[in-house]
Motif scaffolding. Structure first.
Motif, PDB file in Angstrom:
ATOM      1  N   VAL A 250       0.831  -1.206   0.000  1.00 50.85           N
ATOM      2  CA  VAL A 250       0.000   0.000   0.000  1.00 50.85           C
ATOM      3  C   VAL A 250       0.868   1.259   0.000  1.00 50.85           C
ATOM      4  CG1 VAL A 250      -1.660   1.350   1.340  1.00 50.85           C
ATOM      5  CG2 VAL A 250      -1.967  -1.117   1.102  1.00 50.85           C
ATOM      6  N   ILE A 251       1.916   1.258   0.820  1.00 52.88           N
ATOM      7  CA  ILE A 251       2.733   2.466   0.966  1.00 52.88           C
ATOM      8  C   ILE A 251       3.527   2.773  -0.305  1.00 52.88           C
ATOM      9  CG2 ILE A 251       4.926   1.524   1.829  1.00 52.88           C
ATOM     10  CD1 ILE A 251       4.809   3.667   4.014  1.00 52.88           C
ATOM     11  N   LEU A 252       3.748   1.753  -1.140  1.00 55.88           N
ATOM     12  CA  LEU A 252       4.498   1.979  -2.370  1.00 55.88           C
ATOM     13  C   LEU A 252       3.693   2.728  -3.429  1.00 55.88           C
ATOM     14  CD1 LEU A 252       6.522  -1.353  -2.780  1.00 55.88           C
ATOM     15  CD2 LEU A 252       7.382   0.904  -2.137  1.00 55.88           C
ATOM     16  N   TYR A 253       2.397   2.932  -3.190  1.00 53.11           N
ATOM     17  CA  TYR A 253       1.615   3.785  -4.091  1.00 53.11           C
ATOM     18  C   TYR A 253       1.973   5.257  -3.899  1.00 53.11           C
ATOM     19  CZ  TYR A 253      -1.437  -0.037  -5.557  1.00 53.11           C
ATOM     20  OH  TYR A 253      -1.921  -1.198  -6.111  1.00 53.11           O
ATOM     21  N   ASN A 254       2.608   5.575  -2.793  1.00 54.71           N
ATOM     22  CA  ASN A 254       3.026   6.941  -2.505  1.00 54.71           C
ATOM     23  C   ASN A 254       4.323   7.235  -3.257  1.00 54.71           C
ATOM     24  OD1 ASN A 254       3.899   9.359  -1.433  1.00 54.71           O
ATOM     25  ND2 ASN A 254       3.951   8.661   0.694  1.00 54.71           N
ATOM     26  N   PRO A 255       4.310   8.137  -4.231  1.00 50.65           N
ATOM     27  CA  PRO A 255       5.536   8.406  -4.995  1.00 50.65           C
ATOM     28  C   PRO A 255       6.676   8.953  -4.149  1.00 50.65           C
ATOM     29  CG  PRO A 255       3.839  10.046  -5.482  1.00 50.65           C
ATOM     30  CD  PRO A 255       3.183   8.959  -4.695  1.00 50.65           C
ATOM     31  N   LEU A 256       6.366   9.591  -3.025  1.00 44.19           N
ATOM     32  CA  LEU A 256       7.419  10.117  -2.162  1.00 44.19           C
ATOM     33  C   LEU A 256       8.249   9.002  -1.541  1.00 44.19           C
ATOM     34  CD1 LEU A 256       5.472  12.995  -0.379  1.00 44.19           C
ATOM     35  CD2 LEU A 256       7.246  13.218  -2.129  1.00 44.19           C
ATOM     36  N   VAL A 257       7.642   7.845  -1.322  1.00 45.36           N
ATOM     37  CA  VAL A 257       8.378   6.694  -0.811  1.00 45.36           C
ATOM     38  C   VAL A 257       9.467   6.301  -1.802  1.00 45.36           C
ATOM     39  CG1 VAL A 257       8.214   4.254  -0.207  1.00 45.36           C
ATOM     40  CG2 VAL A 257       6.463   5.845   0.587  1.00 45.36           C
ATOM     41  N   HIS A 258       9.123   6.287  -3.078  1.00 46.46           N
ATOM     42  CA  HIS A 258      10.089   5.930  -4.119  1.00 46.46           C
ATOM     43  C   HIS A 258      11.186   6.996  -4.237  1.00 46.46           C
ATOM     44  CE1 HIS A 258       7.730   2.542  -5.789  1.00 46.46           C
ATOM     45  NE2 HIS A 258       6.698   3.250  -5.357  1.00 46.46           N
ATOM     46  N   ILE A 259      10.811   8.261  -4.084  1.00 43.38           N
ATOM     47  CA  ILE A 259      11.799   9.341  -4.159  1.00 43.38           C
ATOM     48  C   ILE A 259      12.830   9.209  -3.047  1.00 43.38           C
ATOM     49  CG2 ILE A 259      12.099  11.827  -3.802  1.00 43.38           C
ATOM     50  CD1 ILE A 259       9.517  12.227  -5.415  1.00 43.38           C
ATOM     51  N   ILE A 260      12.362   8.923  -1.836  1.00 48.64           N
ATOM     52  CA  ILE A 260      13.275   8.769  -0.703  1.00 48.64           C
ATOM     53  C   ILE A 260      14.150   7.528  -0.881  1.00 48.64           C
ATOM     54  CG2 ILE A 260      13.375   8.291   1.780  1.00 48.64           C
ATOM     55  CD1 ILE A 260      10.928  10.125   2.074  1.00 48.64           C
ATOM     56  N   MET A 261      13.567   6.435  -1.370  1.00 50.93           N
ATOM     57  CA  MET A 261      14.358   5.241  -1.660  1.00 50.93           C
ATOM     58  C   MET A 261      15.401   5.538  -2.732  1.00 50.93           C
ATOM     59  SD  MET A 261      11.237   2.477  -1.716  1.00 50.93           S
ATOM     60  CE  MET A 261      12.233   1.052  -2.131  1.00 50.93           C
ATOM     61  N   TRP A 262      15.030   6.290  -3.731  1.00 53.72           N
ATOM     62  CA  TRP A 262      15.931   6.682  -4.824  1.00 53.72           C
ATOM     63  C   TRP A 262      17.105   7.502  -4.280  1.00 53.72           C
ATOM     64  CZ3 TRP A 262      13.538   9.255  -9.829  1.00 53.72           C
ATOM     65  CH2 TRP A 262      14.536   9.407 -10.804  1.00 53.72           C
ATOM     66  N   PHE A 263      16.786   8.489  -3.434  1.00 55.74           N
ATOM     67  CA  PHE A 263      17.816   9.350  -2.842  1.00 55.74           C
ATOM     68  C   PHE A 263      18.734   8.542  -1.933  1.00 55.74           C
ATOM     69  CE2 PHE A 263      19.472  12.786  -0.182  1.00 55.74           C
ATOM     70  CZ  PHE A 263      19.665  13.812  -1.104  1.00 55.74           C
ATOM     71  N   ARG A 264      18.139   7.653  -1.126  1.00 54.13           N
ATOM     72  CA  ARG A 264      18.939   6.850  -0.191  1.00 54.13           C
ATOM     73  C   ARG A 264      19.845   5.865  -0.916  1.00 54.13           C
ATOM     74  NH1 ARG A 264      14.681   6.177   4.375  1.00 54.13           N
ATOM     75  NH2 ARG A 264      15.527   7.695   5.842  1.00 54.13           N
ATOM     76  N   SER A 265      19.358   5.296  -2.012  1.00 52.62           N
ATOM     77  CA  SER A 265      20.171   4.330  -2.742  1.00 52.62           C
ATOM     78  C   SER A 265      21.406   4.989  -3.346  1.00 52.62           C
ATOM     79  CB  SER A 265      19.336   3.660  -3.840  1.00 52.62           C
ATOM     80  OG  SER A 265      18.941   4.598  -4.832  1.00 52.62           O
TER      81      SER A 265
END
Length: 258
Positions: A200-215
């Motif tokens: 469910v939380i992966l529908y939030n694009p901000l989650v992906h942005i933070i994962m992208w930045f952290r990676s």
């Protein structure tokens, strides 16, 4: 060619005006723009160090929190700043030479420059004071921050029109937007959540942005579930929708009926 030069001059003038009105003519205004996020990262670091023995990733609490906080603020500060564009520049739109799009471009450039300066300063302090020596992918950080800024631009442009048309929408958006800081992965790694919450939380694009930045900061971080294409699609759709609403409302904005 003359039209392009005219828009460039207007945009440059608006950037100077925005800097003066937002930060003031005294150096303290600019210092506060930098000090506030630095103090925020420091405060949250102290809190989490008191709660947990180790961060969810790596060995540095300041770096882990900053890796989520900075990515989120590229979106949050941009969307908030853009939403107030028309109110802040309404008096200027009576001049035919000044376009609402010039005001949007000027605010976008100023906010990106400010957030980039803040991010560089915070990361520099963490690396120098905290003794962090791990390799970082700076190109990846720039890509993630750019995606966050464009998403903020799209949401903010939509809200320029929607806030003016509906006070109820503004209140509802504020209620929905408020908990995003807590549920977008700033404090945790989404892949550590159990199903169905992770899905469910992966529908939030901000989650992906933070994962992208952290990676980009942590070479060992796998970022399972990261979908860069999804982020870019959502950001593009929001931006196009915002431009469509703004174009349709241009006459009302010019005549101060919105």
């Amino acid at each position: 060619m003359k039209l392009i030069e005219q828009h460039l001059r207007v945009t440059a003038a608006l950037i100077v005006r925005e800097m003066s009105t937002r930060y003031g003519s005294k150096p303290g205004g600019y210092l506060w723009a930098v000090f506030d996020p630095v103090a925020h990262v420091a405060m949250m670091t102290l809190i989490f160090q008191a709660i947990a023995r180790m961060p969810a990733l790596g060995l540095s609490f300041p770096l882990f929190f900053a890796s989520g906080y900075l990515a989120f603020t590229f979106y949050q500060r941009m969307s908030s700043f853009m939403a107030g564009t028309m109110k802040a520049n309404k008096a200027l739109f009576s001049y035919p030479i000044v376009s609402p799009f010039d005001a949007i471009v000027s605010r976008f450039i100023l906010q990106v420059m400010t957030d980039a300066l803040v991010a560089m300063l915070i990361l520099f302090l963490i690396i120098e004071i905290g003794g962090v020596s791990q390799p970082m992918n700076y190109a990846g950080m720039i890509e993630a921050a750019g995606a966050a800024a464009v998403l903020g631009l799209g949401i903010g442009t939509i809200n320029i029109v929607m806030f003016a048309r509906s006070a109820l929408y503004e209140q509802i958006f504020g209620i929905i937007n408020r908990p995003l800081f807590m549920i977008s992965g700033v404090f945790f790694l989404p892949e550590n959540l159990p199903e169905p919450f992770r899905g469910v939380i992966l529908y939030n694009p901000l989650v992906h942005i933070i994962m992208w930045f952290r990676s980009a900061i942590y070479p060992e971080y796998r970022a399972d579930g990261l979908d860069k294409g999804y982020v870019l699609e959502v950001a593009l759709v929001c931006f196009v929708l915002g431009l469509t609403l703004l174009t349709a409302s241009m006459r009302q904005i010019r005549e101060d009926r919105l």
